[in-house]
Enzyme design. Structure first.
Site, PDB file in Angstrom:
ATOM      1  N   GLY A 189      44.206  34.781  37.414  1.00 10.53           N
ATOM      2  CA  GLY A 189      44.770  35.404  38.216  1.00 10.53           C
ATOM      3  C   GLY A 189      45.965  34.379  39.509  1.00 10.53           C
ATOM      4  O   GLY A 189      46.233  34.803  40.439  1.00 10.53           O
ATOM      5  N   ASN A 222      36.388  40.786  45.639  1.00 10.10           N
ATOM      6  CA  ASN A 222      36.079  40.755  45.331  1.00 10.10           C
ATOM      7  C   ASN A 222      33.884  40.533  45.693  1.00 10.10           C
ATOM      8  O   ASN A 222      32.823  40.935  44.042  1.00 10.10           O
ATOM      9  CB  ASN A 222      35.483  38.914  44.149  1.00 10.10           C
ATOM     10  CG  ASN A 222      36.548  38.584  45.508  1.00 10.10           C
ATOM     11  OD1 ASN A 222      37.061  38.979  46.384  1.00 10.10           O
ATOM     12  ND2 ASN A 222      35.557  37.313  45.325  1.00 10.10           N
ATOM     13  N   SER A 255      43.472  39.358  36.496  1.00  8.79           N
ATOM     14  CA  SER A 255      43.590  38.292  35.901  1.00  8.79           C
ATOM     15  C   SER A 255      42.562  39.217  34.162  1.00  8.79           C
ATOM     16  O   SER A 255      42.067  40.375  35.024  1.00  8.79           O
ATOM     17  CB  SER A 255      42.468  38.190  36.635  1.00  8.79           C
ATOM     18  OG  SER A 255      41.674  36.841  35.731  1.00  8.79           O
ATOM     19  N   GLY A 256      42.961  38.407  33.314  1.00  9.01           N
ATOM     20  CA  GLY A 256      42.313  38.577  32.604  1.00  9.01           C
ATOM     21  C   GLY A 256      40.670  39.255  31.948  1.00  9.01           C
ATOM     22  O   GLY A 256      40.317  39.866  31.394  1.00  9.01           O
ATOM     23  N   HIS A 257      39.982  38.025  32.540  1.00 10.59           N
ATOM     24  CA  HIS A 257      39.207  38.064  32.209  1.00 10.59           C
ATOM     25  C   HIS A 257      37.974  39.221  33.004  1.00 10.59           C
ATOM     26  O   HIS A 257      37.053  38.883  32.957  1.00 10.59           O
ATOM     27  CB  HIS A 257      38.453  36.674  32.400  1.00 10.59           C
ATOM     28  CG  HIS A 257      38.098  35.104  33.581  1.00 10.59           C
ATOM     29  ND1 HIS A 257      36.593  35.921  34.168  1.00 10.59           N
ATOM     30  CD2 HIS A 257      39.454  35.507  34.644  1.00 10.59           C
ATOM     31  CE1 HIS A 257      37.487  35.971  35.794  1.00 10.59           C
ATOM     32  NE2 HIS A 257      38.563  34.611  35.254  1.00 10.59           N
ATOM     33  N   THR A 279      54.531  27.666  26.015  1.00 16.30           N
ATOM     34  CA  THR A 279      54.833  28.584  25.151  1.00 16.30           C
ATOM     35  C   THR A 279      53.597  29.768  25.807  1.00 16.30           C
ATOM     36  O   THR A 279      52.414  29.422  25.742  1.00 16.30           O
ATOM     37  CB  THR A 279      54.517  27.760  23.799  1.00 16.30           C
ATOM     38  OG1 THR A 279      55.020  26.770  23.208  1.00 16.30           O
ATOM     39  CG2 THR A 279      53.883  28.469  22.148  1.00 16.30           C
ATOM     40  N   CYS A 289      27.398  28.065  47.832  1.00 14.80           N
ATOM     41  CA  CYS A 289      26.229  26.847  47.906  1.00 14.80           C
ATOM     42  C   CYS A 289      26.767  25.480  48.106  1.00 14.80           C
ATOM     43  O   CYS A 289      27.291  24.963  47.008  1.00 14.80           O
ATOM     44  CB  CYS A 289      25.227  27.103  46.947  1.00 14.80           C
ATOM     45  SG  CYS A 289      24.390  25.611  46.999  1.00 14.80           S
TER      46      CYS A 289
HETATM   47  N1  PLP Z   1      41.267  36.693  42.784  1.00 17.16           N
HETATM   48  C1  PLP Z   1      40.452  37.888  43.217  1.00 17.16           C
HETATM   49  C2  PLP Z   1      39.883  38.728  44.251  1.00 17.16           C
HETATM   50  C3  PLP Z   1      39.279  37.032  41.856  1.00 17.16           C
HETATM   51  O1  PLP Z   1      38.042  37.900  42.182  1.00 17.16           O
HETATM   52  C4  PLP Z   1      39.524  36.407  41.135  1.00 17.16           C
HETATM   53  C5  PLP Z   1      38.505  35.994  40.486  1.00 17.16           C
HETATM   54  O2  PLP Z   1      37.235  35.612  40.906  1.00 17.16           O
HETATM   55  C6  PLP Z   1      40.881  35.505  41.250  1.00 17.16           C
HETATM   56  C7  PLP Z   1      41.840  36.072  42.555  1.00 17.16           C
HETATM   57  C8  PLP Z   1      41.022  34.554  40.571  1.00 17.16           C
HETATM   58  O3  PLP Z   1      40.815  34.320  38.775  1.00 17.16           O
HETATM   59  P1  PLP Z   1      41.237  34.022  38.323  1.00 17.16           P
HETATM   60  O4  PLP Z   1      39.714  33.634  37.680  1.00 17.16           O
HETATM   61  O5  PLP Z   1      41.697  35.149  36.762  1.00 17.16           O
HETATM   62  O6  PLP Z   1      42.235  32.433  38.331  1.00 17.16           O
END
Ligand code: PLP
Length: 409
Positions: free
Chosen positions: A72, A151, A199-201, A237, A325
């Site tokens: 991301g 987030n 973002s995949g994860h 790649t 922190c």
């Molecule tokens: N943007 C937001 C709102 C996110 O919560 C996060 C990850 O916590 C990111 C961007 C960054 O994504 P990545 O961990 O895939 O770089």
């Protein structure tokens, strides 16, 4: 760790078993390079094309608007850089105080290099004022960047409306949708968004793969200089196993989202209401009317978030706190500070983020242990005594108290 109660899905998610299964052949026999001329590599290209279609279908986009990246953060960086490089006479960016560091730190970096930025503030619930946004756009504004969902609080921002405001003023618009994709349905066919990052994860695919959506006709300037992969928009790649995994994860998100987001919302509300009923002096951070269904950020007065996390960890419960922190200080996060959450509360903010794998029994377990954790910390913590003292003196816990050991200032 199989008994772990994982309520930290905004940090990262489990890779879905179906996604693992889809990826496995690409770690084995199908190791070819998608750009090769031979059919051994070429067959991999077909799977990447299918993944591109799966991502596009979830977003309501065209496959050629999907660019695979590494995360991301890379997608956000590429979007912001592309908008600026393509319009060298425009030097101004509009964004918000509550963005993820992937956007905030990029904009701050650019400010040091001569760009100007306006950071839109938020109210106590973390909401934006769209008139403030309208007023912030200038003749030299190159980009407006507003996240789809936050987030920490789960707040969702009115992206269709914001994208329309930017479009009316002829300004490119980027949204960081890393937390929104797969949790709330939307279609890019319905809104004039130029760039979107995912973002995949965060949606049950592995770490290390992401997507930049760039609407047809929107300029893209690759961050990495190199080969012609992704139609010259992202060199390197292709990470075929992860791209195939992300495609599968998007297909699953599309399939389960509607049903699961209602189930997850019910679980989240039961958790939140249960905690508010059982524990005194706590509040919900954010805009409860416009929130992701999986996220609950709750501030427990007089306690430290990190201490709560440690005690939850003893019960195998994973969550996050609202503090960064860093260097030994426990500063509340920039999001809670932007919302003006009093320090006495912000210090003890915990984010629970659920997923389609969260069960009723897991919510029961949290409701069982949290009241005694908070009661114990309020009894023993030096911060609790200090915060009460400051409160009696009519101050917020950290207001000029000078007690660095406790307040971190
Ligand atoms: N943007 C937001 C709102 C996110 O919560 C996060 C990850 O916590 C990111 C961007 C960054 O994504 P990545 O961990 O895939 O770089």
């Amino acid at each position: 760790m199989s008994d772990v109660i994982y309520l930290d899905n905004n940090a990262t998610t489990m890779v879905a078993p179906e996604v693992v299964e889809a990826m496995l052949p690409f770690f084995g026999d199908m190791y070819g390079n998608a750009s090769s001329m031979h059919s051994f590599g070429g067959q991999v290209g077909k799977y990447i094309a299918a993944a591109r279609e799966q991502v596009a279908a979830l977003l309501g986009a065209h496959p050629e608007e999907i660019i695979f990246t590494s995360c991301g953060t890379e997608s956000d960086n590429t979007a912001i850089q592309s908008a600026l490089l393509a319009q060298p006479d425009k030097k101004h960016i509009v964004t918000t105080r509550v963005e993820h560091p992937a956007v905030l730190n990029t904009v701050q970096y650019l400010e040091k290099r001569g760009y100007k930025a306006t950071y839109l503030g938020v109210d106590a619930k973390g909401r934006l004022d769209l008139d403030e946004l309208r007023a912030a756009i200038r003749k030299d504004t190159a980009l407006v960047s507003v996240m789809y969902a936050n987030n920490e609080t789960g707040n969702m921002y009115p992206i269709p409306e914001i994208a329309a405001i930017a479009a009316e003023r002829g300004v490119l618009f980027h949204t960081d949708a890393v937390q929104a994709v797969g949790k709330t349905p939307f279609s890019l066919a319905d809104m004039p968004v130029n760039y979107l990052a995912l973002s995949g994860h965060k949606l049950n695919a592995p770490k290390g793969v992401g997507v930049l959506y760039a609407r047809k006709g929107t300029p893209v300037r690759p961050l990495l200089k190199g080969g012609h992969q992704e139609r010259g928009r992202r060199a390197g790649t292709e990470n075929s196993p992860y791209i195939v995994g992300l495609g599968k994860a998007c297909e699953l998100a599309g399939k389960y989202m509607n049903e699961e987001r209602t189930r997850v919302r019910v679980l989240r509300d039961r958790l939140e209401n249960g905690l508010l009923e059982r524990i005194s002096d706590c509040i919900v951070n954010g805009d409860t009317e416009n929130r992701l269904p999986n996220t609950s950020s709750i501030a427990f007065k007089y306690v430290e978030g990190e201490a709560i996390l440690l005690l939850l960890d003893e019960h195998g419960i994973c969550a996050s706190s609202g503090s960064a922190c860093t260097s030994g200080s426990l500063e509340p996060s920039h999001v809670l500070r932007a919302m003006g959450v009093p320090f006495t509360f912000a210090h003890g903010s915990i984010r629970f983020s659920l997923s389609r794998y969260t069960t009723d029994g897991q919510i029961d377990a949290v409701l069982r242990v949290m009241p005694s954790i908070i009661a114990r910390l309020r009894e023993i913590s030096p911060f609790a005594a200090h915060a009460r003292q400051m409160e009696q003196a009519g101050k917020d816990a950290c207001e000029g108290c000078g007690n660095a050991r406790i307040c971190g200032q």
